[in-house]
Design a protein around this motif. Sequence first.
Motif, mmCIF file in Angstrom:
data_model
loop_
_atom_site.group_PDB
_atom_site.id
_atom_site.type_symbol
_atom_site.label_atom_id
_atom_site.label_comp_id
_atom_site.label_asym_id
_atom_site.label_seq_id
_atom_site.Cartn_x
_atom_site.Cartn_y
_atom_site.Cartn_z
ATOM 1 N N MET A 1 30.107 6.378 -57.432
ATOM 2 C CA MET A 1 31.503 6.048 -57.446
ATOM 3 C C MET A 1 32.015 5.751 -56.048
ATOM 4 O O MET A 1 33.198 5.576 -55.852
ATOM 5 C CB MET A 1 32.278 7.218 -58.050
ATOM 6 N N ASP A 4 35.191 3.577 -55.076
ATOM 7 C CA ASP A 4 36.102 3.394 -56.201
ATOM 8 C C ASP A 4 37.315 4.288 -56.026
ATOM 9 O O ASP A 4 37.203 5.445 -55.638
ATOM 10 C CB ASP A 4 35.426 3.752 -57.528
ATOM 11 N N VAL A 9 40.055 3.855 -61.604
ATOM 12 C CA VAL A 9 39.014 4.020 -62.613
ATOM 13 C C VAL A 9 39.616 4.610 -63.885
ATOM 14 O O VAL A 9 39.289 4.186 -64.997
ATOM 15 C CB VAL A 9 37.861 4.914 -62.095
ATOM 16 N N LYS A 28 39.562 7.244 -71.575
ATOM 17 C CA LYS A 28 38.381 6.548 -71.040
ATOM 18 C C LYS A 28 37.104 7.069 -71.690
ATOM 19 O O LYS A 28 36.200 6.296 -72.011
ATOM 20 C CB LYS A 28 38.295 6.704 -69.524
ATOM 21 N N GLU A 42 28.419 5.262 -67.194
ATOM 22 C CA GLU A 42 29.859 5.016 -67.221
ATOM 23 C C GLU A 42 30.620 6.317 -67.491
ATOM 24 O O GLU A 42 31.666 6.558 -66.909
ATOM 25 C CB GLU A 42 30.212 3.960 -68.268
ATOM 26 N N ARG A 45 30.745 8.171 -64.349
ATOM 27 C CA ARG A 45 31.712 7.533 -63.441
ATOM 28 C C ARG A 45 33.127 8.004 -63.779
ATOM 29 O O ARG A 45 33.912 8.334 -62.890
ATOM 30 C CB ARG A 45 31.592 6.018 -63.552
ATOM 31 N N ALA A 49 35.482 10.319 -61.418
ATOM 32 C CA ALA A 49 36.825 9.860 -61.047
ATOM 33 C C ALA A 49 37.855 10.932 -61.385
ATOM 34 O O ALA A 49 38.756 11.222 -60.589
ATOM 35 C CB ALA A 49 37.157 8.552 -61.765
#
Length: 188
Positions: A1, A4, A9, A28, A42, A45, A49
Amino acid sequence: MAGDDPFAVLGVDADADEQALAAARRRKAWQVHPDRGGSHAEMQRVNAAYELALALRLHPPSSEEAGEPAEPAPGPGQRRRARMQRVQPLRRMVRDDASFTIDALPVEAYEALLVVTSWIGEALVDDPPYALEVFLEEPEPCWCRLDLVPDAGGSTVSLTVAGVEGPAPDVDAVRDVWVANLNRLGSA
């Protein structure tokens, strides 16, 4: 990450509060979770985040770092959650992916972790059945996040820990406390 923006995100404004961050993480996760056709990368991630955004909320840059006068210390008698606002910055967090497994699906594993939490600490953020944030008393006072991922009929639990007033405790010692207490629950 790396690089980012955690708020981007998650799709929230940089001033989002803890509840908005948790809701954004759930949205998400619903979109990218491996059980729904997404990928583990993902999902990691999104979790990273969320952790970073939450850490920025719980431990914003100090007023000294921002060049402002320091705020007065909080008064006595506040709940443990107030202590968590002193969690060290993310560079002091220790993550131990795939820490241990539980031979139960995430819903049952999560319930077992909640029981153990009542023995060794206090739940701070309760996001069943995939994430639990806890203030632990053992092996030393610390913040701990547990992420549960379904894994071949069981659950893999990953730990992230951060120190409350100093560096993060040894992640192996924190993992050992969880495992010992889960085993104690299993034998009861």
